[in-house]
Design a protein around this motif. Structure first.
Motif, PDB file in Angstrom:
ATOM      1  N   LEU A   1       0.764  -1.134   0.269  1.00  0.00           N
ATOM      2  CA  LEU A   1       0.203   0.227   0.079  1.00  0.00           C
ATOM      3  C   LEU A   1       0.438   1.190  -0.247  1.00  0.00           C
ATOM      4  CD1 LEU A   1      -2.385  -0.986   2.971  1.00  0.00           C
ATOM      5  CD2 LEU A   1      -2.584  -1.626   0.500  1.00  0.00           C
ATOM      6  N   GLU A   2       0.362   2.260  -0.476  1.00  0.00           N
ATOM      7  CA  GLU A   2       1.124   3.366  -0.549  1.00  0.00           C
ATOM      8  C   GLU A   2       1.695   4.036   1.159  1.00  0.00           C
ATOM      9  OE1 GLU A   2       0.690   8.401  -2.163  1.00  0.00           O
ATOM     10  OE2 GLU A   2      -0.897   6.754  -2.566  1.00  0.00           O
ATOM     11  N   GLY A   3       2.550   3.846   0.932  1.00  0.00           N
ATOM     12  CA  GLY A   3       3.481   4.691   2.469  1.00  0.00           C
ATOM     13  C   GLY A   3       4.119   4.038   3.165  1.00  0.00           C
ATOM     14  N   GLU A   4       4.601   3.019   2.110  1.00  0.00           N
ATOM     15  CA  GLU A   4       5.629   1.686   2.663  1.00  0.00           C
ATOM     16  C   GLU A   4       4.878   0.977   4.202  1.00  0.00           C
ATOM     17  OE1 GLU A   4       8.655   4.320   4.825  1.00  0.00           O
ATOM     18  OE2 GLU A   4      10.234   3.477   2.512  1.00  0.00           O
ATOM     19  N   ARG A   5       3.827   0.563   3.781  1.00  0.00           N
ATOM     20  CA  ARG A   5       2.351  -0.036   3.999  1.00  0.00           C
ATOM     21  C   ARG A   5       1.895  -0.849   3.399  1.00  0.00           C
ATOM     22  NH1 ARG A   5      -2.398   3.666   5.464  1.00  0.00           N
ATOM     23  NH2 ARG A   5      -2.225   3.673   2.977  1.00  0.00           N
ATOM     24  N   LEU A   6       1.537  -2.299   4.717  1.00  0.00           N
ATOM     25  CA  LEU A   6       1.601  -3.653   3.314  1.00  0.00           C
ATOM     26  C   LEU A   6      -0.363  -3.913   4.216  1.00  0.00           C
ATOM     27  CD1 LEU A   6       2.224  -6.145   1.777  1.00  0.00           C
ATOM     28  CD2 LEU A   6       4.140  -6.500   3.669  1.00  0.00           C
ATOM     29  N   LEU A   7      -0.974  -4.729   3.525  1.00  0.00           N
ATOM     30  CA  LEU A   7      -1.925  -5.734   3.759  1.00  0.00           C
ATOM     31  C   LEU A   7      -1.366  -6.895   3.454  1.00  0.00           C
ATOM     32  CD1 LEU A   7      -4.517  -6.852   4.510  1.00  0.00           C
ATOM     33  CD2 LEU A   7      -4.856  -6.200   2.181  1.00  0.00           C
ATOM     34  N   ILE A   8      -1.508  -8.028   5.015  1.00  0.00           N
ATOM     35  CA  ILE A   8      -1.000  -9.753   4.792  1.00  0.00           C
ATOM     36  C   ILE A   8      -2.908  -9.585   4.680  1.00  0.00           C
ATOM     37  CG2 ILE A   8      -0.189 -11.978   5.486  1.00  0.00           C
ATOM     38  CD1 ILE A   8       1.631  -9.385   6.380  1.00  0.00           C
ATOM     39  N   THR A   9      -3.426 -10.979   4.291  1.00  0.00           N
ATOM     40  CA  THR A   9      -4.375 -11.650   3.577  1.00  0.00           C
ATOM     41  C   THR A   9      -4.301 -12.852   4.456  1.00  0.00           C
ATOM     42  OG1 THR A   9      -4.805  -9.879   2.744  1.00  0.00           O
ATOM     43  CG2 THR A   9      -6.244 -12.572   2.477  1.00  0.00           C
ATOM     44  N   LEU A  10      -4.856 -13.821   5.560  1.00  0.00           N
ATOM     45  CA  LEU A  10      -4.201 -15.102   5.654  1.00  0.00           C
ATOM     46  C   LEU A  10      -5.819 -16.272   5.752  1.00  0.00           C
ATOM     47  CD1 LEU A  10      -3.219 -14.577   9.137  1.00  0.00           C
ATOM     48  CD2 LEU A  10      -2.337 -15.030   7.144  1.00  0.00           C
ATOM     49  N   GLY A  11      -5.772 -15.535   3.727  1.00  0.00           N
ATOM     50  CA  GLY A  11      -6.527 -17.368   3.944  1.00  0.00           C
ATOM     51  C   GLY A  11      -7.935 -16.110   2.571  1.00  0.00           C
ATOM     52  N   GLU A  12      -9.076 -17.085   2.336  1.00  0.00           N
ATOM     53  CA  GLU A  12      -9.379 -16.260   1.306  1.00  0.00           C
ATOM     54  C   GLU A  12     -10.971 -15.931   2.688  1.00  0.00           C
ATOM     55  OE1 GLU A  12     -13.753 -17.670  -1.395  1.00  0.00           O
ATOM     56  OE2 GLU A  12     -11.842 -19.091  -0.773  1.00  0.00           O
ATOM     57  N   TRP A  13     -11.220 -17.142   3.428  1.00  0.00           N
ATOM     58  CA  TRP A  13     -11.893 -16.406   4.949  1.00  0.00           C
ATOM     59  C   TRP A  13     -11.513 -16.531   5.707  1.00  0.00           C
ATOM     60  CZ3 TRP A  13     -17.284 -16.200   4.204  1.00  0.00           C
ATOM     61  CH2 TRP A  13     -17.798 -16.370   3.124  1.00  0.00           C
ATOM     62  N   PRO A  14     -12.074 -15.298   6.650  1.00  0.00           N
ATOM     63  CA  PRO A  14     -11.893 -15.527   7.792  1.00  0.00           C
ATOM     64  C   PRO A  14     -12.297 -16.910   8.776  1.00  0.00           C
ATOM     65  CG  PRO A  14     -14.145 -14.201   7.784  1.00  0.00           C
ATOM     66  CD  PRO A  14     -13.349 -14.378   6.630  1.00  0.00           C
ATOM     67  N   ASP A  15     -11.063 -17.236   9.763  1.00  0.00           N
ATOM     68  CA  ASP A  15     -10.511 -18.305  10.417  1.00  0.00           C
ATOM     69  C   ASP A  15     -10.925 -18.172  12.243  1.00  0.00           C
ATOM     70  OD1 ASP A  15     -10.291 -20.586  11.463  1.00  0.00           O
ATOM     71  OD2 ASP A  15      -9.480 -21.248   9.746  1.00  0.00           O
ATOM     72  N   ALA A  16     -12.107 -18.775  11.869  1.00  0.00           N
ATOM     73  CA  ALA A  16     -12.893 -18.684  13.892  1.00  0.00           C
ATOM     74  C   ALA A  16     -11.460 -19.502  14.534  1.00  0.00           C
ATOM     75  CB  ALA A  16     -14.209 -19.157  13.964  1.00  0.00           C
ATOM     76  N   ILE A  17     -10.433 -20.548  13.509  1.00  0.00           N
ATOM     77  CA  ILE A  17      -9.494 -21.312  14.834  1.00  0.00           C
ATOM     78  C   ILE A  17     -10.286 -21.904  15.488  1.00  0.00           C
ATOM     79  CG2 ILE A  17      -7.543 -21.471  15.475  1.00  0.00           C
ATOM     80  CD1 ILE A  17      -7.047 -18.884  13.495  1.00  0.00           C
ATOM     81  N   ASP A  18     -11.138 -22.906  15.906  1.00  0.00           N
ATOM     82  CA  ASP A  18     -12.112 -23.253  16.675  1.00  0.00           C
ATOM     83  C   ASP A  18     -11.267 -25.341  17.003  1.00  0.00           C
ATOM     84  OD1 ASP A  18     -14.214 -25.317  17.673  1.00  0.00           O
ATOM     85  OD2 ASP A  18     -15.354 -25.298  16.112  1.00  0.00           O
ATOM     86  N   THR A  19     -11.038 -25.320  18.496  1.00  0.00           N
ATOM     87  CA  THR A  19     -10.018 -25.745  18.596  1.00  0.00           C
ATOM     88  C   THR A  19     -10.651 -26.634  19.007  1.00  0.00           C
ATOM     89  OG1 THR A  19     -10.144 -24.864  21.286  1.00  0.00           O
ATOM     90  CG2 THR A  19      -8.153 -24.009  19.582  1.00  0.00           C
ATOM     91  N   ALA A  20     -11.619 -27.280  18.777  1.00  0.00           N
ATOM     92  CA  ALA A  20     -13.113 -28.162  19.664  1.00  0.00           C
ATOM     93  C   ALA A  20     -12.737 -29.070  18.292  1.00  0.00           C
ATOM     94  CB  ALA A  20     -14.105 -27.537  19.874  1.00  0.00           C
TER      95      ALA A  20
END
Length: 311
Positions: A246-265
């Motif tokens: 992104l402009e101004g020496e910034r960055l977006l990191i996307t961890l996959g197509e969908w957000p993950d609830a990370i269900d430990t169960a």
């Protein structure tokens, strides 16, 4: 991934019928700038948010005397003047809500500070912060690509040092405290759920990070401390991870197509989240107020929760 997003409706522990917390998505940015510097950008971002959500989805606002008032034309004019016509005031706190009787999915909050004001004793760590929330139904209806693009549009307006978008327990003003006996098991099970209190975090985060999220926005100096885009690409070489400068020496990191609830169960395995969390760990902030300390079993809950993906 959409089928793994939990449905949450929490009522107070004391048995009231009102909903005080629910499932949703939170988008949050922290800016190491005073209110007067960022107010026009915040206003433009708010207009972007309003165009994206249903008409009148924000129907109430918090007045200076603590009441919640209808967000009619008079209310909007009050909000506009408060944000844009008094830029030199020490602070500007605004919260807009969908419902005044129960927690809805749409919520806007802005905590603007004058960072050089003498009343801030911890100026080196104070920021101006802003957040936007959506109900999970919005994500499911429009899809993750739409929400990703909208979050990016909001981000481009703002001179952030850190920001994120995540599945969350949506509860304006920390209303989740009223249902804390139900909140703790949820947070223990779903490591991808965010819980937030904008005012407290924006007062202490400085230019540090809050954690690893579905969408993680890195500004300076944090991006440089992490080795820049090239260094992060090398360390986060997962096929589901993408990078967008992104402009101004910034960055977006996307961890996959969908957000993950990370269900430990369900034995969720999310190496991309954990790897980013470990990279960010030396730069995670410390909350001045351990607001998780009200929840058993200890007094260091806030620190442990922020580092939940580092373990």
């Amino acid at each position: 991934m959409r089928e793994n997003i939990p449905v949450i409706r929490l009522q107070p522990d004391l048995g009231d019928d009102g909903v005080v917390a629910r499932d949703g998505v939170v988008i949050c940015f922290f800016m190491r700038h005073s209110h007067g510097e960022v107010a026009p950008a915040i206003w433009r971002a708010l207009q972007t948010y309003l165009r994206a959500i249903p008409p009148q989805a924000l129907a109430w606002y918090g007045s200076p005397d603590g009441d919640t008032l209808p967000l009619d034309d008079k209310g909007w004019e009050h909000i506009r003047k408060k944000m844009l016509e008094r830029p030199q005031r020490n602070a500007c706190h605004i919260h807009l809500e969908e419902d005044c009787s129960a927690v809805g999915g749409y919520h806007f909050e802005y905590d603007g500070r004058r960072l050089d004001a003498p009343l801030f004793s911890d100026n080196e760590n104070a920021t101006s912060g802003v957040l936007f929330t959506f109900p999970t139904e919005y994500l499911l209806e429009h899809g993750p690509a739409h929400l990703h693009a909208l979050t990016l549009e909001l981000a481009r307006e703002l001179p952030f040092s850190f920001g994120y978008a995540s599945l969350a327990i949506v509860a304006p003003h920390g209303l989740w405290f009223a249902a804390r006996r139900s909140v703790i098991p949820l947070l223990s099970r779903y490591l991808g759920l965010d819980i937030y209190r904008l005012r407290e975090t924006s007062g202490h985060i400085g230019t540090r990070a809050r954690g690893a999220y579905w969408l993680t926005f890195l500004g300076q100096p944090l991006l440089g401390q992490l080795g820049g885009e090239e260094g992060l690409r090398h360390k986060l070489s997962f096929p589901q991870v993408s990078f967008q400068p992104l402009e101004g020496e910034r960055l977006l990191i996307t961890l996959g197509e969908w957000p993950d609830a990370i269900d430990t169960a369900n034995g969720a395995y999310v190496p991309e989240y954990r790897t980013l969390a470990h990279l960010l760990e030396p730069y995670l902030y410390e909350e001045r107020d351990d607001w998780f300390s009200l929840l058993p079993p200890g007094t260091d809950n806030m620190r442990r929760w922020i580092r939940r993906l580092c373990q």
